[in-house]
Design a protein around this motif. Structure first.
Motif, PDB file in Angstrom:
ATOM      1  N   ASP A  43      42.596  33.289  29.175  1.00  0.00           N
ATOM      2  CA  ASP A  43      42.849  34.730  29.090  1.00  0.00           C
ATOM      3  C   ASP A  43      42.184  35.473  30.238  1.00  0.00           C
ATOM      4  O   ASP A  43      42.766  36.407  30.806  1.00  0.00           O
ATOM      5  N   ALA A  44      40.949  35.067  30.566  1.00  0.00           N
ATOM      6  CA  ALA A  44      40.236  35.728  31.653  1.00  0.00           C
ATOM      7  C   ALA A  44      40.913  35.452  32.992  1.00  0.00           C
ATOM      8  O   ALA A  44      41.052  36.354  33.827  1.00  0.00           O
ATOM      9  N   LEU A  45      41.355  34.215  33.205  1.00  0.00           N
ATOM     10  CA  LEU A  45      42.029  33.863  34.455  1.00  0.00           C
ATOM     11  C   LEU A  45      43.363  34.582  34.599  1.00  0.00           C
ATOM     12  O   LEU A  45      43.754  34.965  35.705  1.00  0.00           O
ATOM     13  N   ALA A  46      44.059  34.765  33.491  1.00  0.00           N
ATOM     14  CA  ALA A  46      45.345  35.463  33.545  1.00  0.00           C
ATOM     15  C   ALA A  46      45.168  36.916  33.939  1.00  0.00           C
ATOM     16  O   ALA A  46      46.039  37.512  34.579  1.00  0.00           O
ATOM     17  N   ALA A  47      44.034  37.500  33.556  1.00  0.00           N
ATOM     18  CA  ALA A  47      43.783  38.909  33.855  1.00  0.00           C
ATOM     19  C   ALA A  47      43.115  39.112  35.204  1.00  0.00           C
ATOM     20  O   ALA A  47      43.342  40.122  35.884  1.00  0.00           O
ATOM     21  N   ASN A  48      42.266  38.159  35.600  1.00  0.00           N
ATOM     22  CA  ASN A  48      41.456  38.287  36.805  1.00  0.00           C
ATOM     23  C   ASN A  48      41.418  36.920  37.490  1.00  0.00           C
ATOM     24  O   ASN A  48      40.943  35.956  36.894  1.00  0.00           O
ATOM     25  N   PRO A  49      41.902  36.807  38.718  1.00  0.00           N
ATOM     26  CA  PRO A  49      41.927  35.489  39.372  1.00  0.00           C
ATOM     27  C   PRO A  49      40.549  34.865  39.528  1.00  0.00           C
ATOM     28  O   PRO A  49      40.437  33.655  39.706  1.00  0.00           O
ATOM     29  N   LEU A  50      39.492  35.679  39.432  1.00  0.00           N
ATOM     30  CA  LEU A  50      38.137  35.147  39.493  1.00  0.00           C
ATOM     31  C   LEU A  50      37.666  34.609  38.149  1.00  0.00           C
ATOM     32  O   LEU A  50      36.628  33.963  38.068  1.00  0.00           O
TER      33      LEU A  50
ATOM     34  N   LYS B 130      36.524  36.321  35.718  1.00  0.00           N
ATOM     35  CA  LYS B 130      35.370  37.068  35.224  1.00  0.00           C
ATOM     36  C   LYS B 130      35.784  38.121  34.207  1.00  0.00           C
ATOM     37  O   LYS B 130      36.912  38.602  34.197  1.00  0.00           O
ATOM     38  N   ILE B 131      34.818  38.473  33.362  1.00  0.00           N
ATOM     39  CA  ILE B 131      34.984  39.583  32.434  1.00  0.00           C
ATOM     40  C   ILE B 131      33.926  40.639  32.764  1.00  0.00           C
ATOM     41  O   ILE B 131      32.917  40.300  33.400  1.00  0.00           O
ATOM     42  N   PRO B 132      34.210  41.889  32.386  1.00  0.00           N
ATOM     43  CA  PRO B 132      35.328  42.385  31.599  1.00  0.00           C
ATOM     44  C   PRO B 132      36.604  42.518  32.425  1.00  0.00           C
ATOM     45  O   PRO B 132      36.557  42.609  33.653  1.00  0.00           O
ATOM     46  N   ALA B 133      37.709  42.529  31.692  1.00  0.00           N
ATOM     47  CA  ALA B 133      39.013  42.836  32.274  1.00  0.00           C
ATOM     48  C   ALA B 133      39.736  43.724  31.277  1.00  0.00           C
ATOM     49  O   ALA B 133      39.631  43.519  30.065  1.00  0.00           O
ATOM     50  N   LEU B 134      40.441  44.702  31.789  1.00  0.00           N
ATOM     51  CA  LEU B 134      41.154  45.645  30.937  1.00  0.00           C
ATOM     52  C   LEU B 134      42.652  45.406  31.078  1.00  0.00           C
ATOM     53  O   LEU B 134      43.220  45.593  32.166  1.00  0.00           O
TER      54      LEU B 134
ATOM     55  N   ALA C 289      46.335  44.306  35.050  1.00  0.00           N
ATOM     56  CA  ALA C 289      44.983  44.327  34.494  1.00  0.00           C
ATOM     57  C   ALA C 289      44.009  44.863  35.535  1.00  0.00           C
ATOM     58  O   ALA C 289      44.167  44.644  36.744  1.00  0.00           O
ATOM     59  N   LEU C 290      43.009  45.569  35.052  1.00  0.00           N
ATOM     60  CA  LEU C 290      41.937  46.060  35.910  1.00  0.00           C
ATOM     61  C   LEU C 290      40.712  45.197  35.680  1.00  0.00           C
ATOM     62  O   LEU C 290      40.426  44.799  34.548  1.00  0.00           O
ATOM     63  N   TYR C 291      39.985  44.907  36.755  1.00  0.00           N
ATOM     64  CA  TYR C 291      38.751  44.150  36.611  1.00  0.00           C
ATOM     65  C   TYR C 291      37.712  44.645  37.585  1.00  0.00           C
ATOM     66  O   TYR C 291      38.020  45.411  38.507  1.00  0.00           O
TER      67      TYR C 291
END
Length: 199
Positions: A43-50, A52-56, A63-65
């Motif tokens: 889920d984190a990778l799908a939102a942020n290529p790094l 990392k969390i948080p991701a919105l 998504a914003l990160y």
């Protein structure tokens, strides 16, 4: 919208405190994600290529990160004033200082938790703590006036950073020699939003 987060993360906590302070909990659901630099959650990778969390996760855009991007977005969405024009660059600088404390102390945590004991470096840990300690001392010496007055994002960030130091590195005793900041933190962390997000 959905916030990908983990309760111990000080970066995620900044966003979670903001959500409560500006009454956005009815518009942003919190989803707990277990992720680490060595095993990023899908889920984190799908939102942020790094990874990392948080991701919105937004319904109307990508998504914003990065916590500072998310907090600025949510502040604007709520029509809040956590980044006041009159002291914008001071608030941003102090928020960046708090984030640097988080980065250094999270790195310390990862060094102990994720690396085999034989590969851990005391010098690395001490160097990261030196960064955090200098930043904490600088806030106590030069920035206390900016931690008073109407609520702003710098206050939230600093409190979340200090609370993370207490959580993971309490034996470092950051309060020693930082009396003004210690007194401020005792008051600020009693806020309802801080108590509701305490890991």
């Amino acid at each position: 919208m959905k916030l990908l987060m983990s309760p111990p993360s000080p970066f995620a906590r900044k966003v979670r405190v903001l959500l409560r302070e500006v009454d956005l909990l009815d518009r942003v659901a919190e989803q707990q994600v277990s992720t680490s630099p060595l095993a990023s959650a899908p889920d984190a990778l799908a939102a942020n290529p790094l990874g990392k969390i948080p991701a919105l996760l937004r319904d109307d855009g990508p998504a914003l990160y990065d916590s500072r991007v998310i907090t600025r977005y949510l502040n604007d969405l709520a029509g809040a004033k956590l980044y006041p024009d009159s002291s914008l660059y001071e608030v941003l600088t102090l928020e960046a200082t708090a984030d640097a404390i988080m980065e250094a102390t999270v790195a310390m945590t990862y060094e102990v938790r994720l690396r085999p004991e034989a590969q851990q470096s005391d010098d690395w840990i001490d160097a990261q703590w030196a960064k955090a300690a200098r930043a904490i001392a600088a806030i106590d010496a030069r920035w206390m006036s900016h931690l008073h007055g109407p609520l702003n994002m710098a206050q939230i960030a600093v409190s979340c950073a200090l609370a993370y130091v207490d959580l993971r590195h309490g034996d470092r005793d950051w309060r020693d020699g930082n009396d003004a900041l210690a007194a401020w933190q005792a008051t600020f962390e009693a806020r309802d939003a801080m108590q509701a997000t305490k890991p």
